[in-house]
Design an enzyme around this catalytic site. Sequence first.
Site, PDB file in Angstrom:
ATOM      1  N   ASP A  36      -9.054  -3.952   5.186  1.00  0.00           N
ATOM      2  CA  ASP A  36     -10.060  -4.660   5.342  1.00  0.00           C
ATOM      3  C   ASP A  36     -10.043  -4.840   4.118  1.00  0.00           C
ATOM      4  OD1 ASP A  36     -11.393  -2.560   5.100  1.00  0.00           O
ATOM      5  OD2 ASP A  36     -12.095  -3.150   7.028  1.00  0.00           O
ATOM      6  N   THR A  89      -7.073   3.745  -1.705  1.00  0.00           N
ATOM      7  CA  THR A  89      -7.395   2.277  -1.735  1.00  0.00           C
ATOM      8  C   THR A  89      -7.966   1.340  -2.117  1.00  0.00           C
ATOM      9  OG1 THR A  89      -5.748   2.843   0.671  1.00  0.00           O
ATOM     10  CG2 THR A  89      -6.605   0.557   0.385  1.00  0.00           C
ATOM     11  N   ASP A 117      -1.161  -0.517  -4.872  1.00  0.00           N
ATOM     12  CA  ASP A 117      -2.610   0.423  -4.746  1.00  0.00           C
ATOM     13  C   ASP A 117      -2.735   1.648  -5.691  1.00  0.00           C
ATOM     14  OD1 ASP A 117      -1.985   1.094  -2.483  1.00  0.00           O
ATOM     15  OD2 ASP A 117      -3.677   0.784  -1.359  1.00  0.00           O
ATOM     16  N   HIS A 118      -1.900   2.677  -5.160  1.00  0.00           N
ATOM     17  CA  HIS A 118      -1.395   3.942  -5.412  1.00  0.00           C
ATOM     18  C   HIS A 118      -0.048   4.355  -5.179  1.00  0.00           C
ATOM     19  CE1 HIS A 118      -1.554   5.144  -1.012  1.00  0.00           C
ATOM     20  NE2 HIS A 118      -3.185   3.837  -1.259  1.00  0.00           N
ATOM     21  N   ASP A 132       1.353   2.483   3.908  1.00  0.00           N
ATOM     22  CA  ASP A 132       0.533   3.622   3.368  1.00  0.00           C
ATOM     23  C   ASP A 132       0.378   4.475   5.194  1.00  0.00           C
ATOM     24  OD1 ASP A 132      -1.577   5.106   2.427  1.00  0.00           O
ATOM     25  OD2 ASP A 132      -3.104   3.420   3.666  1.00  0.00           O
ATOM     26  N   ASP A 157       0.691  -1.247   0.295  1.00  0.00           N
ATOM     27  CA  ASP A 157      -0.136  -0.035  -0.056  1.00  0.00           C
ATOM     28  C   ASP A 157       0.347   1.897   0.277  1.00  0.00           C
ATOM     29  OD1 ASP A 157      -2.004   2.373   0.707  1.00  0.00           O
ATOM     30  OD2 ASP A 157      -3.100   0.787   1.532  1.00  0.00           O
TER      31      ASP A 157
END
Length: 553
Positions: free
Chosen positions: A174, A91, A346-347, A301, A52
Amino acid sequence: MKSLIAIALLASAALGATAASAQQAPAPAIPAPAPAPTRTAPPRLIVAISVDQFSADLFQQYRNHFTGGFARLLTGAVFPSGYQSHAATETCPGHSTILTGMRPAHTGIVANNWIDQSVARADKTVYCAEDETVPGSDHTSYTVSDRHLKVPTLGEMMKNARPATRVVSVAGKDRAAVMMGGHKVDELWWWDGKTYASYAGRAVPRAVQRGRDAVAALVARAQAPLPLPDFCRALDRPITVAGTVYGQGRFARAAGDLKAFRASPPSDAAVFAIAAGLIQDMKLGRGRDTDIIDIGASATDYIGHSLGTQGTEMCIQMDQLDRTLGSFFDTLDGWGLDYEVVLTADHGAHDMTERQQQHAMPMESHVSADASIKAVDAAVAAALGLKGPVLLGAEGDVYLARGLSPADRARVLAAAQTRFAAQPQVAAAFTRAQIAAQPMATTPPETWTLLERARASFDPAVSGDLLVLLKPRVTTIETPAAGYVETHGSPWDYDRRVPILFWRKGMAGFEQPLSVETVDIAPTLAATIGLPVHGLDGRCLDLNPGAGDTCVR
């Protein structure tokens, strides 16, 4: 290690444990390593890893310092310019692209949160991985669900074609576990802020319980500062933001501090430990069909948001994550597994405004309160003589209030678009009609217009009536506060670009510097196991150049 693999990895991977304590774990029974696979044989296990907020910039900054798991991945197929090509670089949407092969416009996951004024609760904000129909819930206190993911994941496709396939998903969040695992999972676990949780009614596997116990014991003890690698010393400089000094942290933690544990290297080590335990206990990669395990490493993240990307904190995290990956891969090797790895993110992200301003980025700025939805709502309502609120918002999406008449909706939308577009920090304000009319882009993602990036994130069922995009290097943080100094979510390449790394024993390594997309991962992995897939946004990447195309054309 048979029954104690979780504890063994926790002791050896980034937890600051002494060598003596690591030696206390029983030694594993290590079978002979698997022979190098032939080019045509499918791997027995797919290991899909998302780090992340692991931007392409962060990867480039540290790639020459990696000696562990990342160094191994660098000997495989390296795509340093992978793109989360959509505008909503958050995310949930990012994770929804990795193993579906579909952009958020098709996954239905357009943001972490959106507004649904039809939900039967006072809180109209909906979290991407919740079931908002559960009585008494809201978007911060929710029941985790996969209901909003509209498309199957690779694991689902595999299980539909070959029912004996096992699908496992483990993550520090999650939304990462759900969006990578999908609707048909054998095991799905995430850190809920206190322990590792799953859907209600699921039995707790031994590997997860071992991880729970090991982490509980770890958190109950104070954490000494982690070692500072020599290559991190150049970043050991203080910067003060909102009265707090950053840039020199080493993850010392008081006993019982769960929040500090979450934003530290040990939390990633715990996720990989549980993943390894599930692989061992479930005998993943030893069945007749290929299995898949999805692993979401979330600490990068949390560290980025709370501590920034350019201090000792992130440097230590990169070093420790490299070690954790190396320990994890070595464990799989020791078990003789034939596995294929893909690692991506994810980014991306952008460092805190205050430090960027010191690093020759004078255009860096926090967004003005005048550009907020609250301010524009008040101004538009007053100008049109309407009782507010007339606008609601989540992330960059702006929604017209449900009770407005058709005539007032048109007036409010026009006034809001004009007012947002006039803000000096706003790059564009697109109506849903403008976005919906834009064809999906077919050119390389770095060439896309803002409207094309917005289209890739647009789902008419949940997207707003207006999308507001800020100019480059304008952060959505109005006022930094302790625990939140940096963010992402913009349509700009520092948030869109991520690395994509494939590795399998025996593959010929290469690097492709030109752009690809995260939606290309699912069709590529599908090709390596001979699984036909159709109608995806992504395309298959040939991982075997010069030796026969592995992609089905």
